[in-house]
Design a protein around this motif. Structure first.
Motif, PDB file in Angstrom:
ATOM      1  N   TYR A  45       0.917  -0.938   0.375  1.00 26.41           N
ATOM      2  CA  TYR A  45       0.018   0.295  -0.057  1.00 26.41           C
ATOM      3  C   TYR A  45       1.158   0.984   0.233  1.00 26.41           C
ATOM      4  CZ  TYR A  45      -4.365   1.847   0.917  1.00 26.41           C
ATOM      5  OH  TYR A  45      -6.063   2.932   0.560  1.00 26.41           O
ATOM      6  N   CYS A  46       1.925   1.293   0.967  1.00 26.13           N
ATOM      7  CA  CYS A  46       2.401   2.602  -0.070  1.00 26.13           C
ATOM      8  C   CYS A  46       4.210   2.633   0.335  1.00 26.13           C
ATOM      9  CB  CYS A  46       2.361   3.512   2.049  1.00 26.13           C
ATOM     10  SG  CYS A  46       4.972   1.678   3.372  1.00 26.13           S
ATOM     11  N   GLU A  65       3.673  10.111   7.030  1.00 19.50           N
ATOM     12  CA  GLU A  65       2.683   9.429   5.577  1.00 19.50           C
ATOM     13  C   GLU A  65       2.881   8.098   5.141  1.00 19.50           C
ATOM     14  OE1 GLU A  65       5.582  12.461   3.010  1.00 19.50           O
ATOM     15  OE2 GLU A  65       4.028  12.345   5.007  1.00 19.50           O
ATOM     16  N   LYS A  66       4.075   7.567   5.569  1.00 20.24           N
ATOM     17  CA  LYS A  66       4.794   6.370   5.427  1.00 20.24           C
ATOM     18  C   LYS A  66       4.818   5.470   7.209  1.00 20.24           C
ATOM     19  CE  LYS A  66       6.002   6.938   0.610  1.00 20.24           C
ATOM     20  NZ  LYS A  66       6.310   5.747  -0.002  1.00 20.24           N
ATOM     21  N   PHE A  69       1.902   3.666   8.225  1.00 20.24           N
ATOM     22  CA  PHE A  69       1.669   2.177   8.122  1.00 20.24           C
ATOM     23  C   PHE A  69       2.114   1.455   8.406  1.00 20.24           C
ATOM     24  CE2 PHE A  69       0.081   5.133   4.401  1.00 20.24           C
ATOM     25  CZ  PHE A  69      -1.157   4.698   4.176  1.00 20.24           C
ATOM     26  N   LEU A 114      -6.299   0.109   5.919  1.00 18.27           N
ATOM     27  CA  LEU A 114      -5.114   1.216   5.240  1.00 18.27           C
ATOM     28  C   LEU A 114      -5.736   2.322   4.667  1.00 18.27           C
ATOM     29  CD1 LEU A 114      -2.949  -2.085   3.771  1.00 18.27           C
ATOM     30  CD2 LEU A 114      -2.174  -0.382   5.358  1.00 18.27           C
ATOM     31  N   ASP A 118      -4.550   6.032   5.175  1.00 21.80           N
ATOM     32  CA  ASP A 118      -4.467   6.712   3.766  1.00 21.80           C
ATOM     33  C   ASP A 118      -5.377   8.048   3.805  1.00 21.80           C
ATOM     34  OD1 ASP A 118      -2.365   7.423   1.954  1.00 21.80           O
ATOM     35  OD2 ASP A 118      -4.367   6.234   0.448  1.00 21.80           O
ATOM     36  N   LYS A 119      -6.897   7.944   3.584  1.00 17.58           N
ATOM     37  CA  LYS A 119      -7.285   8.979   3.617  1.00 17.58           C
ATOM     38  C   LYS A 119      -7.338  10.376   4.398  1.00 17.58           C
ATOM     39  CE  LYS A 119     -11.083  10.551   0.905  1.00 17.58           C
ATOM     40  NZ  LYS A 119     -10.465  10.982  -0.572  1.00 17.58           N
ATOM     41  N   THR A 122      -4.767  11.583   3.522  1.00 19.70           N
ATOM     42  CA  THR A 122      -4.527  12.743   2.928  1.00 19.70           C
ATOM     43  C   THR A 122      -5.191  14.272   2.642  1.00 19.70           C
ATOM     44  OG1 THR A 122      -4.228  10.609   1.200  1.00 19.70           O
ATOM     45  CG2 THR A 122      -5.413  12.513   0.252  1.00 19.70           C
TER      46      THR A 122
END
Length: 193
Positions: A45-46, A65-66, A69, A114, A118-119, A122
């Motif tokens: 995903y990342c 941001e990574k 995860f 996940l 992520d959302k 973002t």
């Protein structure tokens, strides 16, 4: 209904920005069979090999941001391992830890978690793009201490935007003022700014 004498347990999950304790590698080795699929999916995903980065002690070098995860995958794996020996009656998450709590409680799948992680990241990034603003966290000072620092420095844009605990506050405002504020709170005894 639970008896007063029945043991109760809760799983509580960390958010982004938590530094590794050093025990994660051994925990992962012990629970590799159940954690592998979570790490593989999160890595895909990342677009980072989270397992390799864990074993190279490079997780803390990832941008938030990574890293989120990794934190989500590790937290979910830890929850799965814990549920083999205890039956938690509650789950809670600190900040982004809410998504691991939702997974642990069976509210969402790992894949959905996940997506949510992520959302949320973002949306936060997009909302702050092209602004000269930022946010920070102060751990170890009371709200009274924080208000005193803001008044003392005559900061006009710094606001407490979330209270995680009596000694843990999230602040936001213009970047220049946030940086000044965080430097000053560190100098005045904050455990972390």
């Amino acid at each position: 209904m639970h008896s007063l004498f029945e043991k109760r347990s809760a799983l509580i999950f960390p958010g982004v920005g938590v530094r590794l304790s050093g025990a994660e590698i051994e925990f992962f080795k012990t629970h590799r069979a159940s954690m592998n699929s979570l790490f593989n999916e999160a890595s895909s995903y990342c677009k980072e090999n989270l397992e390799a980065l864990l074993f190279e002690n490079k997780i803390d070098e990832l941008p938030d941001e990574k890293k989120q995860f990794f934190t989500f995958a590790f937290s979910c794996g830890a929850a799965d391992a814990a549920k083999k020996v205890i039956k938690p009656t509650a789950a809670a998450g600190y900040s982004f830890g809410i998504y691991a709590a939702l997974y642990s409680a069976g509210v969402c799948s790992f894949s959905d978690g996940l997506f949510l992680v992520d959302k949320a990241a973002t949306i936060m990034k997009e909302a702050s793009e092209n602004t000269n603003s930022g946010m920070g966290i102060v751990v170890g000072l009371t709200r009274e201490d924080i208000d005193f620092v803001m008044a003392d420095l005559s900061l006009s844009t710094v606001l407490v935007t979330n209270v995680n605990h009596a000694h843990c506050h999230v602040v936001s405002g213009l970047s220049q003022e946030i940086n000044l504020f965080l430097t000053e709170t560190a100098a005045r005894g904050a455990f972390k700014s």
